[in-house]
Design an enzyme around this catalytic site. Structure first.
Site, PDB file in Angstrom:
ATOM      1  N   GLN A  51     -22.688-122.545  -2.458  1.00 33.28           N
ATOM      2  CA  GLN A  51     -22.385-121.363  -1.715  1.00 33.28           C
ATOM      3  C   GLN A  51     -22.776-121.587  -0.165  1.00 33.28           C
ATOM      4  OE1 GLN A  51     -20.528-118.747  -2.910  1.00 33.28           O
ATOM      5  NE2 GLN A  51     -20.430-120.474  -4.413  1.00 33.28           N
ATOM      6  N   HIS A  54     -19.890-122.711   2.198  1.00 29.72           N
ATOM      7  CA  HIS A  54     -18.675-121.469   2.529  1.00 29.72           C
ATOM      8  C   HIS A  54     -18.804-121.256   4.002  1.00 29.72           C
ATOM      9  CE1 HIS A  54     -16.405-120.422  -0.787  1.00 29.72           C
ATOM     10  NE2 HIS A  54     -17.543-120.127  -1.562  1.00 29.72           N
ATOM     11  N   GLU A  94     -24.582-110.976  -4.446  1.00 29.44           N
ATOM     12  CA  GLU A  94     -22.907-111.180  -5.019  1.00 29.44           C
ATOM     13  C   GLU A  94     -23.086-112.013  -6.159  1.00 29.44           C
ATOM     14  OE1 GLU A  94     -21.006-113.748  -2.111  1.00 29.44           O
ATOM     15  OE2 GLU A  94     -18.809-113.051  -2.609  1.00 29.44           O
ATOM     16  N   HIS A  95     -23.472-113.312  -6.223  1.00 29.15           N
ATOM     17  CA  HIS A  95     -23.595-114.234  -7.278  1.00 29.15           C
ATOM     18  C   HIS A  95     -25.054-114.253  -7.849  1.00 29.15           C
ATOM     19  CE1 HIS A  95     -20.125-115.762  -4.661  1.00 29.15           C
ATOM     20  NE2 HIS A  95     -19.585-115.626  -5.974  1.00 29.15           N
ATOM     21  N   ASP A  98     -15.474-118.791  -9.362  1.00 28.92           N
ATOM     22  CA  ASP A  98     -14.517-119.107  -8.296  1.00 28.92           C
ATOM     23  C   ASP A  98     -13.127-119.386  -8.567  1.00 28.92           C
ATOM     24  OD1 ASP A  98     -16.722-118.553  -6.440  1.00 28.92           O
ATOM     25  OD2 ASP A  98     -16.965-120.146  -5.994  1.00 28.92           O
ATOM     26  N   HIS A 101      -7.730 -66.890  -2.649  1.00 29.87           N
ATOM     27  CA  HIS A 101      -7.585 -67.806  -3.862  1.00 29.87           C
ATOM     28  C   HIS A 101      -7.601 -66.560  -4.948  1.00 29.87           C
ATOM     29  CE1 HIS A 101      -8.871 -71.100  -1.430  1.00 29.87           C
ATOM     30  NE2 HIS A 101      -8.740 -71.982  -2.298  1.00 29.87           N
TER      31      HIS A 101
END
Lengths: 428, 428
Positions: free
Chosen positions: B251, B254, B319-320, B353, B412
């Site tokens: 990771q 990235h 996230e992971h 992934d 109404h």
């Protein structure tokens, strides 16, 4: 109401400016101040804007009991029946977790969990909106949210309307704070000494509330920021002009920016409705608001064919759509884009606002092309799960490493390959 | 990697500024220009930023065929298998319309429809990201979206990578434009002479693409704007340090803003992993990026108990999340907040992934508390339907009118009451 021929450039889009720079500045100051000074800041803003000195923000059990004692039992039963209908409808939206088996004992799956906590803003001041409370709280309850908090601005006696407290009590909601405005949104987003923060804020409010919600988005989740109400009515000559006019006005009375439109194949009916709207406007308590909406945004479109109308409505994607025609159900089947569709003469729009069970929080400003009514989905979130055994890994690791290298991500490939073939221990 | 004791103030939040004022200005100019001048504006921006002169934006069938001919058959089979797995997983997310019967022939319901059209941005330039294409297109296809458009910036020969064209061809996608940047987002949002606008734009891109997506939000829908990647690994002393280090680096490579963290109960293991990270960094092709992430945001937290770690991870909502411990499945059951959970030693993160079938578009920056992985839900929308017969209306109209009057909305109440008791004709 203006009568025009249906043309291709029909649009519901009004440029709705949400607040001005000065209002945004105020909101940012309030948010920062509450974040820094907590309860003390909220007390000051309540004095300044709500004109009340609060010693406690939280509604006591005694206040709820007192509201219940004073409340009209008939109205309480009406609210209970509405709540029941809303619950039955939303129960069907529940999601289940699932798993997909992969051979060799592996699996992948999706787990569904409710949010931990949500805060609901109920608008207040002079009016009471218990229906808004039902529409926001019930989907959260069906989703399984454990902590549901209500905030609502107090009147000048420092109280919330009985109707709001009774509606909360019907649903079993006990964490209610009599605070409003941007300071209430700040409390929900950041927390204070006496109010714990939440994960998501929903519910409508004035421009300061809407701006504050947009500012705290990311810190917490928010629901859509709804624009002014819209109604489109498809009607042919079999409809009654007085009924169609009354339904148009029911949305017009919400907001001077509301948009009431009629689409019809009958020129005669168009003129009848225009006449009825004028007639009914005169005796409407909220005439001024409704008239502004009708004059500025109201329109009657006359079309050659129903097919032309259907095409136009799919382009408009109106928040509310009524269909009162010979073949209402067939027409409804051809509508792809609308927040809610009311089929036939007896399905007047306010039925959905209060009672039928569907949600009255709906996408506006043509966003029904890609947005949905508020639902249980707004109060859950999903987590993916991946479990690979050694055998599954052995089978697929070379493919995954190849795909990673194709994208130039060598570290990804090495990670997958790192589970050694030669290591003794196997823990999985 | 820094080793610290697990404490209460653990957080994943990095202040991720999305672009500066100058970039935002550029994006706004490009959006306005493409809106006004259409194809000509896009041509100019492609020359300026992609350094290519385009006569057609659209990829021809010949270009796709040529890409397929040249492409490694092994990799093609890998992509096909990944696509199959992704499709199987997402098929389970399909929603059905439903109706709830109300007595006397009435019903309320929820209709589920796909969006009409979506546009997917595939990042490009020097690298190829076919996995991004699979992850965005397949949920849209499963949802039933009829028109799926791909945009991706060309290389300096004016071509898209073979891998992207092959992935599109595997999925049967034919409407592909070799345009990128803010000008591509503008084309998708507003349409041009040669490109029809879409209802929703998804997919990752650089800062200009992200800013442009945020600017056109409202005109069209967008997916979440993802932040830099994150991985949290829970590991005890039964895990292998080299494997954990490799997964952290997968990771880290990235983005210099990526956040790789380890949480462990073993001080010894913590030091082993820190050592391994240093060792593996040296030979990593993307060492510079990964090192920046590790040094700035990487951390190893040592905790007294697994329970303390579980509590911290639920606060982080990463996230992971990988869990490599004696009782990985039990721990996974206690995690309420994460984008994706990888259970056990053999479930290395890149498996998700590329291959397992779950979506790799996941909520970052702690938003997994309230957000979900990209799914079929992102490509459908719902419409409520209400049908009341005369009998149902007769029974409930008085209640609805009372509720409306309680909220001060007389219009109404009158709308619901307008369906006369005395009118002859009954059309419903």
């Amino acid at each position: 109401m203006q009568i025009v021929s249906l043309s291709k450039d029909i649009s519901l889009k009004r440029s709705v400016e949400m607040g001005n720079a000065e209002q945004l500045n105020t909101v940012r100051l309030v948010l920062a101040d509450v974040k820094n000074r907590g309860d003390n800041a909220i007390k000051e803003y309540s004095e300044k804007w709500d004109h009340v000195t609060l010693h406690n923000f939280r509604i006591s059990k005694a206040e709820i009991e007192s509201a219940k004692d004073k409340f009209d039992p008939q109205l309480k039963r009406d609210l209970e029946e509405a709540a029941h209908n809303i619950r039955v409808f939303h129960e069907k939206q529940k999601r289940l977790s699932y798993e997909v088996d992969v051979k060799n004992g592996s699996f992948i799956g999706q787990r569904v969990n409710p949010l931990d906590s949500v805060g609901l803003y109920v608008p207040g001041g002079s009016a009471a909106y218990p229906s808004s409370l039902l529409m926001n709280v019930i989907p959260a309850q069906v989703a399984g949210v454990e902590r549901i908090v209500i905030v609502s601005p107090p009147n000048d006696q420092g109280a919330l309307p009985d109707a709001v407290l009774v509606a909360a009590s019907i649903l079993g909601i006990e964490e209610i704070y009599k605070i409003g405005g941007a300071q209430a949104i700040a409390a929900l987003a950041y927390g204070t000494e006496s109010i714990e923060s939440v994960d998501k804020i929903t519910g409508p409010g004035n421009v300061f509330v809407a701006l504050a919600k947009r500012e705290v988005f990311g810190v917490v989740a928010i629901d859509m920021i709804a624009g002014p109400s819209e109604i489109a009515i498809i009607a042919d000559e079999t409809a009654y002009a007085d009924e169609v006019a009354a339904d148009l006005l029911s949305q017009a009375e919400h907001d001077p920016m509301a948009c009431p439109i009629l689409l019809t194949t009958s020129d005669f009916f168009a003129h009848e409705v225009a006449h009825e709207v004028e007639k009914q406007l005169i005796t409407l308590p909220r005439e001024k608001i409704a008239r502004a909406a009708v004059e500025k945004f109201g329109k009657i479109y006359v079309a050659e064919t129903i097919d032309g109308i259907i095409e136009a409505v799919n382009k408009l994607a109106p928040e509310h759509l009524e269909i009162i025609a010979n073949n209402s159900h067939d027409i409804a089947q051809k509508i792809r884009h609308a927040g809610a569709i009311f089929i036939g003469r007896y399905s007047s729009e306010p039925i959905g606002d209060y009672f039928a069970g569907t949600n009255h929080v709906l996408p506006t400003n043509s966003t029904a092309r890609f947005s949905s009514p508020l639902s249980v989905d707004d109060f859950i979130k999903k987590t993916s799960v991946i479990y690979y055994t050694k055998e599954t890994w052995l089978e697929h690791a070379p493919k995954i490493a190849r795909l990673a290298r194709m994208e130039g991500l060598e570290g990804h490939a090495r990670a997958v390959e790192s589970r050694g073939w030669t290591k003794e221990m196997d823990q999985s």
